[in-house]
Scaffold this motif. Structure first.
Motif, short mmCIF file in Angstrom:
data_model
loop_
_atom_site.label_atom_id
_atom_site.label_comp_id
_atom_site.label_asym_id
_atom_site.label_seq_id
_atom_site.Cartn_x
_atom_site.Cartn_y
_atom_site.Cartn_z
N LEU A 158 60.62 64.26 16.10
CA LEU A 158 60.44 64.10 14.66
C LEU A 158 61.45 64.86 13.83
CD1 LEU A 158 56.53 64.42 14.53
CD2 LEU A 158 57.90 62.34 14.74
N THR A 188 57.23 56.87 16.76
CA THR A 188 57.20 58.13 16.01
C THR A 188 56.27 58.07 14.80
OG1 THR A 188 59.18 57.44 14.79
CG2 THR A 188 59.50 58.83 16.74
N ARG A 234 53.48 60.81 14.32
CA ARG A 234 53.43 61.61 13.11
C ARG A 234 52.04 61.60 12.49
NH1 ARG A 234 58.10 59.89 11.05
NH2 ARG A 234 57.13 58.15 9.99
#
Length: 257
Positions: A20, A231, A235
Motif C-alpha cells: 500500500l 489492494t 485497504r
C-alpha cells in the motif's frame, strides 16, 4: 515469545508498506507498547527505525521500475526534516497517556482515509503532458510535507496514509507512482524523525534487529507478489483493523492505564 511477536508485527508492517505504500506504521507503536510491553519513549524511535528500513527495501523495485516522482519526494523530505524535529520535541513534553490518546485519534483518521481513498488522480497540479506543474503545486506540497513530518516526529509514523491521498488527489500522480513516491518519502521522514531522537536513543537492539529483519522480508515479499493482490479490498479490511486497534488503545488510556 517476545521475539515471535516482534517477528509477526514486523512482517505485517513490511507487507502493508510494500503493498500500500504506507499504513503499516500505524500499527507499529501500539504493537510495541501493548504487544511487546515497550515504553512509549522507546517504541517511537524503534517504529521509525523499522518503518524506514522496511520502506527503503520496499522502494527498491519501484525505483527500478521508474515509479517514483523524485521532485515530489524531495519537497516532502526537505519540509519533513525540520517538522520531524519539532514533533519529537513536542513528544518529549507530553505525558505518554496523552500521546497515545492522540495516536488513537490519528488511527481513526487514517482508517477513514483508507475507506474513502479514491483511485482517481486529481488534475489541479497536472499539465496536459501528464507531468507535475511545480509552480502551482509547491504551495500545496509544502504544508502537507510539514504536517506529515511533524506527525512522524510526534507519533513515530511514516505518514504514508496521508501522503498517498495527497499525491493522488492534490498533486495528480497516478496511484502506482504515488505508492512508489510515498515509500521514498516515508524513508526520508523516518530518517528525519529517528535523527531527532538520537540524543537519548535507547533500544533493545536484539529485538530491533528481529523486528527490522521481519519487516524487510515482508516488504520484499509484498513487492514481489503485490501485482496479484486486490489492494482496494486489503485497504478496506486494514481500515477496520485500524479502528479496532484504535478502540483498544483508547480503552487502555481512558480506563485501564
Amino acid at each position: 515469545m517476545t521475539i515471535l511477536l516482534a517477528l509477526a508485527l514486523g512482517s505485517a508492517i513490511g507487507i502493508l508498506l510494500g503493498l500500500l505504500g504506507g499504513g503499516g506504521s500505524i500499527l507499529a507503536v501500539p504493537g510495541l507498547v501493548y504487544g511487546l510491553r515497550m515504553p512509549l519513549a522507546h517504541a517511537v524511535p524503534m517504529s521509525l527505525l523499522v518503518v524506514g528500513i522496511a520502506a527503503l527495501f520496499g522502494s527498491i523495485g519501484r525505483i527500478r521500475s521508474h515509479q517514483v516522482q523524485w521532485r515530489v519526494a524531495a519537497v516532502f523530505a526537505a519540509t519533513g526534516l525540520p517538522a520531524a524535529f519539532a514533533g519529537s520535541a513536542v513528544n518529549r513534553l507530553l505525558p505518554p497517556a496523552l500521546t497515545l490518546g492522540g495516536f488513537a485519534v490519528l488511527m481513526v483518521v487514517s482508517g477513514l482515509r483508507m475507506l474513502s481513498e479514491s483511485e482517481r488522480a486529481g488534475a489541479a497540479c497536472r499539465t496536459e503532458a501528464g507531468a507535475v506543474d511545480w509552480r502551482r503545486c509547491v504551495s500545496r506540497a509544502v504544508p502537507i510535507g510539514l504536517g506529515v513530518g511533524f506527525l512522524t516526529g510526534l507519533f513515530g509514523v511514516g505518514g504514508g496514509f496521508l501522503i498517498i491521498p495527497a499525491l493522488v488527489l492534490m498533486l495528480g500522480l497516478d496511484m502506482v507512482t504515488a505508492i512508489g513516491t510515498s515509500l521514498v518519502i516515508v524513508v526520508a521522514n523516518s530518517a528525519s524523525g529517528l535523527l531527532a531522537y538520537l540524543g537519548d536513543l535507547s533500544l533493545d537492539w536484539r529485538l530491533a534487529t528481529a523486528f527490522t529483519a521481519a519487516a524487510i522480508i515482508g516488504s520484499l515479499a509484498a513487492g514481489r507478489f503485490g501485482a496479484t493482490v486486490d489492494t482496494h479490498r486489503l485497504r478496506t479490511w486494514f481500515a477496520y483493523l485500524v479502528f479496532a486497534v484504535a478502540a483498544f488503545v483508547l480503552a487502555k488510556v481512558l480506563f485501564l492505564h
